[in-house]
Design an enzyme around this catalytic site. Structure first.
Site, PDB file in Angstrom:
ATOM      1  N   ASP A   1       1.063  -1.397   0.031  1.00  0.00           N
ATOM      2  CA  ASP A   1       0.116   0.009  -0.127  1.00  0.00           C
ATOM      3  C   ASP A   1       0.899   1.346  -0.053  1.00  0.00           C
ATOM      4  OD1 ASP A   1      -2.555  -1.289   0.039  1.00  0.00           O
ATOM      5  OD2 ASP A   1      -2.446  -1.703   2.330  1.00  0.00           O
TER       6      ASP A   1
ATOM      7  N   ASP B   1      -7.275  -1.106  -4.461  1.00  0.00           N
ATOM      8  CA  ASP B   1      -8.303  -1.077  -3.468  1.00  0.00           C
ATOM      9  C   ASP B   1      -9.342   0.055  -4.391  1.00  0.00           C
ATOM     10  OD1 ASP B   1      -7.140  -2.517  -1.589  1.00  0.00           O
ATOM     11  OD2 ASP B   1      -5.944  -0.875  -0.795  1.00  0.00           O
TER      12      ASP B   1
END
Length: 166
Positions: free
Chosen positions: A122, A140
């Site tokens: 991330d 995401d």
């Protein structure tokens, strides 16, 4: 003579796009950043390399490792189901077909990341003063946009059905 594609499978190009962009951006982060390194881009946004061993908001991240296989299984089952729905869906249902394709691309990209690294990379870090939103990635975004398009399609169709029944 070649038959024209009449089902939603034509939208799989969105899956491929989401998949490639996500894994490409993760590769750039992993190869150019040290873990937890952060670069300020805007007053509310940093590029910050973190590892997520769980799911959304690090759900189940503190477990012994079984969750990796659980999330891989979930990604495969959901992607398979959405692929089936794409195959059954008429090509003209643009919103819902786009939604399915984006979710498939995002889910499979995070799955590949999880299988290759053992975690999900991330790096998109938004915040306001001391309040940080959990760091996330392009996959995401694809999943969330896909879910939003599914909701929008549902609302749009509900309104249409309500007007037709009046």
């Amino acid at each position: 003579m070649k038959q024209k594609q009449t089902n939603g499978l034509i939208f799989l190009w969105l899956s491929v796009l989401a998949f490639v962009v996500d894994l490409g951006t993760k590769w750039l982060v992993v190869t150019r950043f040290e873990l937890y390194e952060s670069i300020n881009i805007l007053p509310i946004f940093n590029l910050t390399y973190v590892r997520n061993y769980g799911a959304a908001f690090s759900f189940l991240a503190d477990h012994s490792g079984w969750q990796k296989y659980f999330f891989v299984l979930i990604a495969l089952v959901i992607s398979g189901l959405l692929l089936f729905w794409l195959w059954r869906s008429p090509r003209t249902k643009t919103l819902v077909n786009s939604a399915y394709a984006l979710i498939i691309g995002g889910a499979l990209a995070n799955m590949v990341d999880r299988l290759y690294h053992g975690f999900v990379v991330d790096f998109l870090d938004f915040y306001w003063q001391i309040y940080h939103y959990p760091v996330f990635n392009v996959a995401d975004i694809s999943i969330c946009v896909g879910a939003g398009l599914m909701i929008l399609d549902y609302v749009k169709n509900e309104r249409k059905e309500t007007k037709e029944s009046e």
